[in-house]
Design an enzyme around this catalytic site. Structure first.
Site, PDB file in Angstrom:
ATOM      1  N   SER A  83       0.871  -0.991   0.131  1.00 38.95           N
ATOM      2  CA  SER A  83       0.044  -0.049   0.034  1.00 38.95           C
ATOM      3  C   SER A  83       0.801   1.242   0.073  1.00 38.95           C
ATOM      4  O   SER A  83       1.866   1.305   0.374  1.00 38.95           O
ATOM      5  CB  SER A  83      -0.967   0.138   1.287  1.00 38.95           C
ATOM      6  N   LYS A  84       0.213   2.352  -0.367  1.00 40.68           N
ATOM      7  CA  LYS A  84       0.962   3.679  -0.419  1.00 40.68           C
ATOM      8  C   LYS A  84       1.264   3.876   0.964  1.00 40.68           C
ATOM      9  O   LYS A  84       0.393   3.868   2.068  1.00 40.68           O
ATOM     10  CB  LYS A  84      -0.076   4.859  -1.047  1.00 40.68           C
TER      11      LYS A  84
END
Length: 246
Positions: A83-84
């Site tokens: 994920s970011k």
């Protein structure tokens, strides 16, 4: 030695010496990422410090390491992504709004659904008493084991190979539950394993089936009676939540 040769030797030495403070293992690189996240609104100092501590490039393939400190999701194989940093930071910041976390100043006992490469588990370990992280894909479970061993993460992480929809009853109850995959419902096992005063943060399919949103569930205890309070937050994009193991 002629001056020209001295200059050439000095230039060769400079090219062969890695510049200090600019490598991917540099604290400066992680600090710059954190500063960008701050400018974009991430304010919890505890979360920012954890993101600054964990070396994200150690959790991605070497070919993608140069992108590790950009605010982007990256493939980790088997149809999954890391994920970011902004999304990791946002979801963990929301967890800190739970009653138990507010009292303890830490996330307490945490269950993570979807270990992936192990990055978020490493960040959670900086902020909690104990982390149980469940992964349904054996190759990713094994990759996370290797990644976390390589970066010498705190010993309070327990990695479980299993069906994340079932949670981990042996370690329940949990003060905080966080999911890295989104389905059409919240599995009953997650709610059953959420401690009174605990908070759950997970992506879910939005009403009408249009995309995903972040859903927060608090286990509220009033006059000895527990109930679940659900709130909905911003749109997100996560891989689908699946049952079983592979």
């Amino acid at each position: 030695m002629p001056q020209r040769h001295l200059r050439e030797a000095a230039a060769d030495a400079a090219r062969q010496t890695a510049p200090r403070g600019l490598g991917l293992d540099s604290e400066m690189v992680r600090r710059r990422m954190v500063q960008r996240l701050q400018r974009e609104g991430l304010a919890d100092e505890r979360v920012l410090q954890a993101l600054s501590t964990v070396q994200r490039h150690e959790f991605v393939d070497s070919a993608l390491a140069i992108q590790a400190y950009e605010d982007t999701s990256l493939p980790i194989g088997h149809g999954q992504t890391i994920s970011k940093p902004s999304v990791v930071g946002r979801m963990i910041s929301i967890l800190f709004g739970g009653a138990n976390a507010g009292q303890q100043g830490r996330l307490g006992r945490v269950m993570e659904i979807g270990t992936g490469c192990g990055y978020q588990a490493a960040v959670l370990a900086e902020l909690s008493k104990h982390v149980v992280s469940i992964e349904r894909l054996r190759p990713l479970h094994e990759k996370a084991q290797m990644n976390l061993a390589a970066v010498r993460t705190p010993a309070q992480i327990r990695l479980v190979y299993g069906d994340g929809r079932l949670g981990y009853s042996a370690g329940a109850p949990f003060d905080s539950i966080i999911a890295a995959a989104g389905g059409e419902d919240l599995p009953p096992a997650w709610l059953a394993q959420l401690a009174p005063g605990g908070r759950l943060v997970a992506p879910m399919v939005a009403p009408g089936g249009r995309g995903q949103i972040l859903v927060v569930v608090d286990h509220v205890l009033e006059a000895g009676v527990g109930r679940f309070v659900r709130t909905e937050h911003e749109a997100v994009l996560f891989v689908p939540l699946k049952s079983g193991v592979s």
